[in-house]
Design a protein around this motif. Structure first.
Motif, PDB file in Angstrom:
ATOM      1  N   LYS A 181       0.814  -1.219   0.000  1.00 60.09           N
ATOM      2  CA  LYS A 181       0.000   0.000   0.000  1.00 60.09           C
ATOM      3  C   LYS A 181       0.852   1.274   0.000  1.00 60.09           C
ATOM      4  O   LYS A 181       0.317   2.371  -0.154  1.00 60.09           O
ATOM      5  CB  LYS A 181      -0.921   0.014   1.229  1.00 60.09           C
ATOM      6  CG  LYS A 181      -1.903  -1.156   1.306  1.00 60.09           C
ATOM      7  CD  LYS A 181      -2.884  -1.123   0.142  1.00 60.09           C
ATOM      8  CE  LYS A 181      -3.895  -2.269   0.270  1.00 60.09           C
ATOM      9  NZ  LYS A 181      -4.825  -2.304  -0.885  1.00 60.09           N
ATOM     10  N   GLU A 232       0.684   3.345  -3.251  1.00 64.77           N
ATOM     11  CA  GLU A 232      -0.677   3.880  -3.413  1.00 64.77           C
ATOM     12  C   GLU A 232      -0.910   5.089  -2.509  1.00 64.77           C
ATOM     13  O   GLU A 232      -1.480   6.099  -2.945  1.00 64.77           O
ATOM     14  CB  GLU A 232      -1.686   2.772  -3.077  1.00 64.77           C
ATOM     15  CG  GLU A 232      -3.138   3.193  -3.132  1.00 64.77           C
ATOM     16  CD  GLU A 232      -4.093   2.084  -2.695  1.00 64.77           C
ATOM     17  OE1 GLU A 232      -5.208   2.409  -2.230  1.00 64.77           O
ATOM     18  OE2 GLU A 232      -3.719   0.900  -2.808  1.00 64.77           O
ATOM     19  N   VAL A 233      -0.451   4.984  -1.276  1.00 67.85           N
ATOM     20  CA  VAL A 233      -0.629   6.088  -0.314  1.00 67.85           C
ATOM     21  C   VAL A 233       0.210   7.294  -0.714  1.00 67.85           C
ATOM     22  O   VAL A 233      -0.254   8.441  -0.664  1.00 67.85           O
ATOM     23  CB  VAL A 233      -0.272   5.623   1.111  1.00 67.85           C
ATOM     24  CG1 VAL A 233      -0.209   6.808   2.073  1.00 67.85           C
ATOM     25  CG2 VAL A 233      -1.302   4.606   1.601  1.00 67.85           C
ATOM     26  N   LYS A 240       1.177   8.131  -3.689  1.00 70.66           N
ATOM     27  CA  LYS A 240       0.560   8.744  -4.875  1.00 70.66           C
ATOM     28  C   LYS A 240      -0.657   9.575  -4.480  1.00 70.66           C
ATOM     29  O   LYS A 240      -0.854  10.696  -4.982  1.00 70.66           O
ATOM     30  CB  LYS A 240       0.154   7.652  -5.862  1.00 70.66           C
ATOM     31  CG  LYS A 240      -0.442   8.184  -7.162  1.00 70.66           C
ATOM     32  CD  LYS A 240      -0.818   7.045  -8.095  1.00 70.66           C
ATOM     33  CE  LYS A 240      -1.447   7.587  -9.380  1.00 70.66           C
ATOM     34  NZ  LYS A 240      -1.874   6.488 -10.291  1.00 70.66           N
ATOM     35  N   LEU A 241      -1.473   9.049  -3.564  1.00 68.99           N
ATOM     36  CA  LEU A 241      -2.663   9.775  -3.110  1.00 68.99           C
ATOM     37  C   LEU A 241      -2.271  11.085  -2.422  1.00 68.99           C
ATOM     38  O   LEU A 241      -2.859  12.146  -2.698  1.00 68.99           O
ATOM     39  CB  LEU A 241      -3.462   8.902  -2.138  1.00 68.99           C
ATOM     40  CG  LEU A 241      -4.687   9.562  -1.482  1.00 68.99           C
ATOM     41  CD1 LEU A 241      -5.740   9.888  -2.537  1.00 68.99           C
ATOM     42  CD2 LEU A 241      -5.268   8.659  -0.399  1.00 68.99           C
ATOM     43  N   LEU A 242      -1.290  11.031  -1.540  1.00 73.05           N
ATOM     44  CA  LEU A 242      -0.852  12.227  -0.822  1.00 73.05           C
ATOM     45  C   LEU A 242      -0.312  13.282  -1.782  1.00 73.05           C
ATOM     46  O   LEU A 242      -0.599  14.476  -1.633  1.00 73.05           O
ATOM     47  CB  LEU A 242       0.222  11.861   0.205  1.00 73.05           C
ATOM     48  CG  LEU A 242      -0.233  11.013   1.393  1.00 73.05           C
ATOM     49  CD1 LEU A 242       0.959  10.567   2.228  1.00 73.05           C
ATOM     50  CD2 LEU A 242      -1.230  11.765   2.264  1.00 73.05           C
ATOM     51  N   GLU A 257      -1.046  13.598  -5.056  1.00 73.23           N
ATOM     52  CA  GLU A 257      -2.127  14.120  -5.906  1.00 73.23           C
ATOM     53  C   GLU A 257      -3.009  15.101  -5.159  1.00 73.23           C
ATOM     54  O   GLU A 257      -3.409  16.135  -5.703  1.00 73.23           O
ATOM     55  CB  GLU A 257      -2.960  12.957  -6.448  1.00 73.23           C
ATOM     56  CG  GLU A 257      -2.242  12.125  -7.500  1.00 73.23           C
ATOM     57  CD  GLU A 257      -3.077  10.942  -7.957  1.00 73.23           C
ATOM     58  OE1 GLU A 257      -4.113  10.643  -7.298  1.00 73.23           O
ATOM     59  OE2 GLU A 257      -2.708  10.296  -8.951  1.00 73.23           O
ATOM     60  N   ARG A 258      -3.319  14.781  -3.901  1.00 73.45           N
ATOM     61  CA  ARG A 258      -4.241  15.637  -3.150  1.00 73.45           C
ATOM     62  C   ARG A 258      -3.562  16.900  -2.611  1.00 73.45           C
ATOM     63  O   ARG A 258      -4.183  17.966  -2.561  1.00 73.45           O
ATOM     64  CB  ARG A 258      -4.840  14.849  -1.976  1.00 73.45           C
ATOM     65  CG  ARG A 258      -5.764  13.703  -2.372  1.00 73.45           C
ATOM     66  CD  ARG A 258      -7.159  14.161  -2.741  1.00 73.45           C
ATOM     67  NE  ARG A 258      -7.884  14.765  -1.650  1.00 73.45           N
ATOM     68  CZ  ARG A 258      -8.586  14.092  -0.729  1.00 73.45           C
ATOM     69  NH1 ARG A 258      -8.652  12.765  -0.777  1.00 73.45           N
ATOM     70  NH2 ARG A 258      -9.236  14.734   0.229  1.00 73.45           N
ATOM     71  N   ALA A 305      -8.337   3.415   4.607  1.00 78.05           N
ATOM     72  CA  ALA A 305      -8.407   4.348   3.476  1.00 78.05           C
ATOM     73  C   ALA A 305      -9.398   5.466   3.763  1.00 78.05           C
ATOM     74  O   ALA A 305      -9.161   6.636   3.417  1.00 78.05           O
ATOM     75  CB  ALA A 305      -8.799   3.599   2.205  1.00 78.05           C
ATOM     76  N   ASP A 356      -8.592   9.459   4.047  1.00 80.99           N
ATOM     77  CA  ASP A 356      -9.335  10.467   3.292  1.00 80.99           C
ATOM     78  C   ASP A 356      -9.877  11.547   4.228  1.00 80.99           C
ATOM     79  O   ASP A 356      -9.850  12.745   3.894  1.00 80.99           O
ATOM     80  CB  ASP A 356     -10.484   9.792   2.536  1.00 80.99           C
ATOM     81  CG  ASP A 356     -11.267  10.782   1.690  1.00 80.99           C
ATOM     82  OD1 ASP A 356     -10.736  11.232   0.663  1.00 80.99           O
ATOM     83  OD2 ASP A 356     -12.409  11.116   2.069  1.00 80.99           O
TER      84      ASP A 356
END
Length: 299
Positions: free
Chosen positions: A45, A48-49, A51-53, A55-56, A143, A147
Motif C-alpha cells: 500500500k 498507493e498512499v 501517490k494519493l498524498l 495528488e491531493r 483508506a 481520506d
C-alpha cells in the motif's frame, strides 16, 4: 482561493485488533516530499498512499504518522514485555522512587494506569513483529480514515490561505500606494536637480549657454528618469493580482513576479537622488520582503 502549504489533519480507524490513528502534517517545500513515519503500513500500500498524498496535496513536506493502540483482548499478545519493563524502570528511576512523595504517588492505582498507558505508546513496546495490524479486509477502513485526515488538512490549508491572500494582496496595494507618493515627489526632485546644477555652476563662476544648460539638464533627467520603472512595477503588481486570483497553485509563479517587482524598486532607489523618494523605496522593499516570506507558504 489560494491555499497555504502548512496544514494538519487527524483521523482514526477502529480495527478488530485495536485503534489506528493517522496524522498528516505539511510544511512548505519546493516540491512534494512524502515521508511515511510508520512501519505499520503494508508494503503493497506504500506506493498507493504516496501517490494519493502527492495528488491531493500537490506540494510541500508531507509527513504521515500512523500509530496503533491495541484493544484489551489483543494487547496481551502484542506487548513487548521486556521493552515495557525497561521503560517502567526508567520512569520510576526518573521520578526518584526513594522519596516518600514518589512512593505514595506510585501507589495510586490511577497514576499507575496512566503511566502504563503512556508507556504503551512508546517505540517498540507494541511488538514490532506484529506487522499485519492492517489486514486487506480492513484496508477500506484505513483508506476512509486517510481520506478524512486529508480533508481536514485541506480545510486547514484553505483557512490559512484566506489569511495569506488578505495579507499579501494588501501589501501589494501598499507598494502601489507608496509609488503614488514617489510620483508626487517627482516635480520636487526635478526642481532639486536643477537647483543643484545651477548652484554648482555658480560656485565655479561659470556662465553657461542657456540652451546648453537645458540640454545638459534634459540629459541628466533622462539618465535618472524612473518612468519605465514606474510602468513596469505597476504591470508586475497587476500581473501578481491576476495570477493569485486566477490560478489554483500560484506559489512558484508569484515568486518569479516578486523578483521582477524587486528589480524595479531597486532601480528606482538607485536613480532617485532624493531623500524622500529613498525613504519610500525603503518602505517598499520592506513590504516586498514580507510578501516574499509569505509567498513561500503559498501552494
Amino acid at each position: 482561493m489560494i491555499q497555504s502549504m502548512t496544514g494538519y489533519g487527524k483521523a482514526e480507524a477502529q480495527l478488530q485488533s485495536g485503534k489506528l490513528t493517522l496524522e498528516i502534517r505539511t510544511l512548505n517545500a519546493k516540491g512534494a516530499d512524502v515521508n511515511i513515519k510508520s512501519s505499520l503500513l503494508p508494503k503493497d500500500k506504500d506506493l498507493e498512499v504516496r501517490k494519493l498524498l502527492t495528488e491531493r496535496l500537490v506540494r510541500g513536506t508531507i509527513d504521515l504518522y500512523i500509530t496503533f493502540e491495541p484493544s484489551g483482548a489483543d494487547a496481551a499478545h502484542t506487548i513487548n514485555a521486556d521493552a515495557f519493563h525497561d521503560y517502567w524502570r526508567s520512569a520510576v528511576k526518573a521520578l526518584d522512587a526513594e522519596t516518600v512523595f514518589t512512593k505514595t504517588f506510585l501507589k495510586d492505582p490511577g497514576v499507575g494506569s496512566i503511566l502504563a498507558s503512556s508507556i504503551l505508546r512508546l517505540p517498540d513496546v507494541v511488538d514490532a513483529k506484529k506487522t499485519d495490524v492492517i489486514t486487506e479486509e480492513e484496508w477500506p477502513l484505513v483508506a476512509a480514515a486517510l481520506d478524512s485526515a486529508l480533508s481536514q488538512l485541506m480545510a486547514y490549508r484553505a483557512a490559512e490561505g484566506k489569511a495569506l491572500y488578505a495579507d499579501v494582496t494588501s501589501r501589494v496595494r501598499g507598494i502601489l500606494a507608496l509609488y503614488d507618493q514617489v510620483e508626487a515627489l517627482e516635480p520636487e526632485r526635478v526642481a532639486t536637480v536643477r537647483e543643484k546644477l545651477q548652484r554648482a555652476l555658480e560656485e565655479l563662476a561659470a556662465k553657461p549657454n542657456p540652451e546648453r544648460f537645458e540640454q545638459e539638464m534634459i540629459f541628466y533627467l533622462e539618465k535618472y528618469d524612473i518612468n519605465e520603472e514606474k510602468v513596469r512595477l505597476r504591470q508586475h503588481c497587476k500581473y501578481f493580482m491576476e495570477v493569485i486570483d486566477s490560478e489554483p497553485y500560484p506559489g512558484k509563479k508569484l515568486g518569479f513576479i516578486l523578483q521582477e517587482m524587486g528589480r524595479e524598486i531597486n532601480t528606482t532607489g538607485s536613480k532617485a537622488n532624493h531623500a524622500g523618494i529613498q525613504q519610500l523605496v525603503v518602505r517598499m522593499k520592506d513590504e516586498l520582503e514580507k510578501i516574499r516570506e509569505q509567498s513561500l507558504n503559498i501552494l
